[in-house]
Every structure is written in structure tokens, then in C-alpha cells.
Scaffold this motif. Structure first.
Motif, PDB file in Angstrom:
ATOM      1  N   GLU A  55       6.680  28.176  15.952  1.00 15.71           N
ATOM      2  CA  GLU A  55       6.204  29.279  16.781  1.00 15.71           C
ATOM      3  C   GLU A  55       7.073  29.457  18.021  1.00 15.71           C
ATOM      4  N   LEU A  56       7.475  28.329  18.622  1.00 15.98           N
ATOM      5  CA  LEU A  56       8.241  28.360  19.868  1.00 15.98           C
ATOM      6  C   LEU A  56       9.747  28.340  19.645  1.00 15.98           C
ATOM      7  N   GLU A  57      10.180  28.392  18.406  1.00 10.78           N
ATOM      8  CA  GLU A  57      11.600  28.292  18.085  1.00 10.78           C
ATOM      9  C   GLU A  57      12.395  29.366  18.817  1.00 10.78           C
ATOM     10  N   VAL A  58      13.566  28.961  19.273  1.00 12.36           N
ATOM     11  CA  VAL A  58      14.453  29.895  19.970  1.00 12.36           C
ATOM     12  C   VAL A  58      15.126  30.749  18.906  1.00 12.36           C
ATOM     13  N   ILE A  59      14.853  32.052  18.971  1.00  7.29           N
ATOM     14  CA  ILE A  59      15.435  32.982  18.016  1.00  7.29           C
ATOM     15  C   ILE A  59      16.509  33.770  18.744  1.00  7.29           C
ATOM     16  N   PRO A  60      17.706  33.906  18.149  1.00  7.96           N
ATOM     17  CA  PRO A  60      18.765  34.666  18.798  1.00  7.96           C
ATOM     18  C   PRO A  60      18.313  36.104  19.057  1.00  7.96           C
ATOM     19  N   ALA A  61      18.860  36.687  20.120  1.00  6.70           N
ATOM     20  CA  ALA A  61      18.472  38.045  20.503  1.00  6.70           C
ATOM     21  C   ALA A  61      18.852  39.021  19.396  1.00  6.70           C
ATOM     22  N   ARG A  62      17.924  39.899  19.088  1.00  9.60           N
ATOM     23  CA  ARG A  62      18.145  40.908  18.060  1.00  9.60           C
ATOM     24  C   ARG A  62      17.988  42.290  18.686  1.00  9.60           C
ATOM     25  N   ASN A  63      18.490  43.262  17.988  1.00 11.87           N
ATOM     26  CA  ASN A  63      18.294  44.633  18.452  1.00 11.87           C
ATOM     27  C   ASN A  63      16.866  45.024  18.132  1.00 11.87           C
ATOM     28  N   SER A  64      16.047  45.120  19.151  1.00 12.64           N
ATOM     29  CA  SER A  64      14.651  45.424  18.908  1.00 12.64           C
ATOM     30  C   SER A  64      14.418  46.918  18.787  1.00 12.64           C
ATOM     31  N   ALA A  65      15.257  47.732  19.431  1.00 11.95           N
ATOM     32  CA  ALA A  65      15.078  49.183  19.351  1.00 11.95           C
ATOM     33  C   ALA A  65      15.820  49.697  18.132  1.00 11.95           C
ATOM     34  N   PRO A  66      15.123  50.438  17.269  1.00 11.57           N
ATOM     35  CA  PRO A  66      15.817  50.969  16.108  1.00 11.57           C
ATOM     36  C   PRO A  66      16.817  52.017  16.537  1.00 11.57           C
ATOM     37  N   THR A  67      17.986  51.938  15.991  1.00 15.97           N
ATOM     38  CA  THR A  67      19.022  52.908  16.329  1.00 15.97           C
ATOM     39  C   THR A  67      19.243  53.806  15.138  1.00 15.97           C
ATOM     40  N   GLY A  68      19.565  55.001  15.421  1.00 20.91           N
ATOM     41  CA  GLY A  68      19.819  55.943  14.339  1.00 20.91           C
ATOM     42  C   GLY A  68      19.837  57.345  14.916  1.00 20.91           C
ATOM     43  N   THR A  69      20.216  58.297  14.111  1.00 22.96           N
ATOM     44  CA  THR A  69      20.265  59.676  14.572  1.00 22.96           C
ATOM     45  C   THR A  69      19.079  60.411  13.995  1.00 22.96           C
ATOM     46  N   ALA A  70      18.492  61.234  14.801  1.00 22.11           N
ATOM     47  CA  ALA A  70      17.341  61.998  14.349  1.00 22.11           C
ATOM     48  C   ALA A  70      17.819  63.364  13.922  1.00 22.11           C
ATOM     49  N   THR A  71      17.817  63.616  12.654  1.00 25.91           N
ATOM     50  CA  THR A  71      18.201  64.932  12.156  1.00 25.91           C
ATOM     51  C   THR A  71      17.167  65.360  11.146  1.00 25.91           C
ATOM     52  N   GLY A  72      16.594  66.463  11.366  1.00 29.39           N
ATOM     53  CA  GLY A  72      15.638  67.019  10.408  1.00 29.39           C
ATOM     54  C   GLY A  72      14.395  66.160  10.267  1.00 29.39           C
ATOM     55  N   GLY A  73      14.029  65.416  11.266  1.00 28.27           N
ATOM     56  CA  GLY A  73      12.810  64.641  11.228  1.00 28.27           C
ATOM     57  C   GLY A  73      12.970  63.305  10.535  1.00 28.27           C
ATOM     58  N   SER A  74      14.127  62.978  10.066  1.00 28.58           N
ATOM     59  CA  SER A  74      14.303  61.674   9.424  1.00 28.58           C
ATOM     60  C   SER A  74      15.259  60.837  10.252  1.00 28.58           C
ATOM     61  N   THR A  75      15.057  59.573  10.192  1.00 27.74           N
ATOM     62  CA  THR A  75      15.948  58.673  10.928  1.00 27.74           C
ATOM     63  C   THR A  75      16.697  57.818   9.927  1.00 27.74           C
ATOM     64  N   THR A  76      17.909  57.522  10.256  1.00 23.52           N
ATOM     65  CA  THR A  76      18.706  56.655   9.406  1.00 23.52           C
ATOM     66  C   THR A  76      18.906  55.351  10.157  1.00 23.52           C
ATOM     67  N   PRO A  77      18.186  54.312   9.773  1.00 27.24           N
ATOM     68  CA  PRO A  77      18.324  53.060  10.510  1.00 27.24           C
ATOM     69  C   PRO A  77      19.655  52.392  10.172  1.00 27.24           C
ATOM     70  N   THR A  78      20.170  51.732  11.153  1.00 28.33           N
ATOM     71  CA  THR A  78      21.390  50.958  10.933  1.00 28.33           C
ATOM     72  C   THR A  78      21.002  49.498  10.826  1.00 28.33           C
ATOM     73  N   THR A  79      21.822  48.743  10.173  1.00 32.07           N
ATOM     74  CA  THR A  79      21.520  47.327  10.010  1.00 32.07           C
ATOM     75  C   THR A  79      21.782  46.603  11.311  1.00 32.07           C
ATOM     76  N   PRO A  80      20.886  45.698  11.697  1.00 29.74           N
ATOM     77  CA  PRO A  80      21.111  44.967  12.930  1.00 29.74           C
ATOM     78  C   PRO A  80      22.299  44.015  12.762  1.00 29.74           C
ATOM     79  N   THR A  81      22.980  43.820  13.849  1.00 25.27           N
ATOM     80  CA  THR A  81      24.132  42.925  13.793  1.00 25.27           C
ATOM     81  C   THR A  81      23.679  41.502  14.022  1.00 25.27           C
ATOM     82  N   ILE A  82      24.264  40.615  13.284  1.00 25.58           N
ATOM     83  CA  ILE A  82      23.946  39.202  13.426  1.00 25.58           C
ATOM     84  C   ILE A  82      24.973  38.600  14.368  1.00 25.58           C
ATOM     85  N   PRO A  83      24.495  37.973  15.446  1.00 25.88           N
ATOM     86  CA  PRO A  83      25.463  37.411  16.396  1.00 25.88           C
ATOM     87  C   PRO A  83      26.206  36.245  15.760  1.00 25.88           C
TER      88      PRO A  83
END
Length: 180
Positions: A55-83
Motif C-alpha cells: 500500500e505504501l510502496e513508492v511508485i514512480p511519478a506517472r502522468n496523471s492527466a490524460p493527454t490528447g486532442t479533443a476533436t469531434g468530441g472524442s479524445t485520443t489518449p497517448t500512452t504514458p511514458t515510463i521513466p
């Protein structure tokens, strides 16, 4: 409350905190001490401590906000980068509990092999015991017939004595008969 269990739980907590890279091990140490006081079974204490450490394990920082472009009401998520880490790889010391479990596993395997060998020996003993029983049964039947054989030998012996006690007939002089 077993003091030995309490001490073991404390050391397990420190080991798990180091294994999971927890920067402040006090929370897991508290959990370890509480588990050591409550539980009389060290395995249950270990499981409680392990779950708290995960539960308390240190997890590397991840991109918590989904990134993508909003076109026509759909979002295209990008894969998070692994540090990635650069530099020398860190090696962690093997867990003493896992080492003990490996040793116990090896001993268990050896014990199971010994049990298999003993089982084979027991089967061999059972088979030879059955063979011996068959031999003993045949010997017992022969022993049961011995009085009959002794009686027959006694009868033959009496007949031989009776024959040997008979005097042979003596032959007197035999004269040829002449013709008259």
C-alpha cells in the motif's frame, strides 16, 4: 502477546520497508508492532505487514492527466511514458524470509523424496512378508504330514524286523533219485 512474535514482526516490517523502498518506515513499523501484538501466528503478521508495505510502496511519478486532442468530441489518449533510470543498476539484497522459505522448500523436497524411498521399502517388506507367509504355510503343511510319514516308517521298520527274524529254511542233503 508473544515478545518473540513482536520482535519478528518488527524486523519483517523493516525488511519490507526496505524492499518496497518506503522512505518513512514508521507507518509500516507501527503496523508490524500491532500485528505482532495481535496475532500469535507469524505468517498472518507477515501477510498484514506485506499488504501494508504494498500500500505504501513508492511508485514512480506517472502522468496523471490524460493527454490528447479533443476533436469531434472524442479524445485520443497517448500512452504514458515510463521513466528510465540511468546509471548503475541497483541490486537489492535477497529477502531473508524468501531465503528461509527456499531452504524450507528444499528440505520439504528432500523429505518427500525420503518418504518416497521409505514407501518403496515398505512395499518391498510387504511383498517379502507375503512371500514368507506362503513359505511358512507350505512348511506348516509339511510339518502336519510328518506324523503320518513317521507312522509309515514305523510300519516299514516293523515289517523289516519281522522279515529279518524269520529263520531261513535249512536245506538238507538232496539225493538224486535213481531209476529202478
Amino acid at each position: 502477546m508473544n515478545p518473540l512474535n513482536l520482535i519478528m514482526s518488527y524486523f519483517i516490517a523493516n525488511s519490507r520497508a526496505e524492499h518496497y523502498g518506503i522512505k518513512d518506515p514508521q507507518e509500516i513499523q507501527k503496523t508490524g508492532l500491532i500485528a505482532g501484538m495481535i496475532s500469535a501466528n507469524p505468517i498472518i503478521s507477515y501477510l498484514l505487514i506485506e499488504n501494508k508495505a504494498k500500500e505504501l510502496e513508492v511508485i514512480p511519478a506517472r502522468n496523471s492527466a490524460p493527454t490528447g486532442t479533443a476533436t469531434g468530441g472524442s479524445t485520443t489518449p497517448t500512452t504514458p511514458t515510463i521513466p528510465t533510470t540511468t546509471g548503475t543498476p541497483t541490486t537489492t539484497a535477497p529477502d531473508p524470509i524468501l531465503e528461509k522459505l527456499d531452504k524450507l522448500n528444499k528440505k520439504l523436497g528432500d523429505s518427500q523424496k525420503a518418504i518416497g524411498d521409505l514407501t518403496e521399502k515398505i512395499e518391498t517388506i510387504k511383498k517379502s512378508s507375503q512371500d514368507n507367509k506362503a513359505g511358512i504355510d507350505s512348511i506348516n503343511t509339511i510339518i502336519a504330514e510328518l506324523p503320518k510319514v513317521i507312522d509309515r516308517l514305523g510300519a516299514l521298520e516293523r515289517k523289516v524286523e519281522a522279515i529279518s527274524n524269520v529263520q531261513p529254511a535249512t536245506v538238507t542233503e538232496v539225493k538224486p533219485l535213481t531209476k529202478k
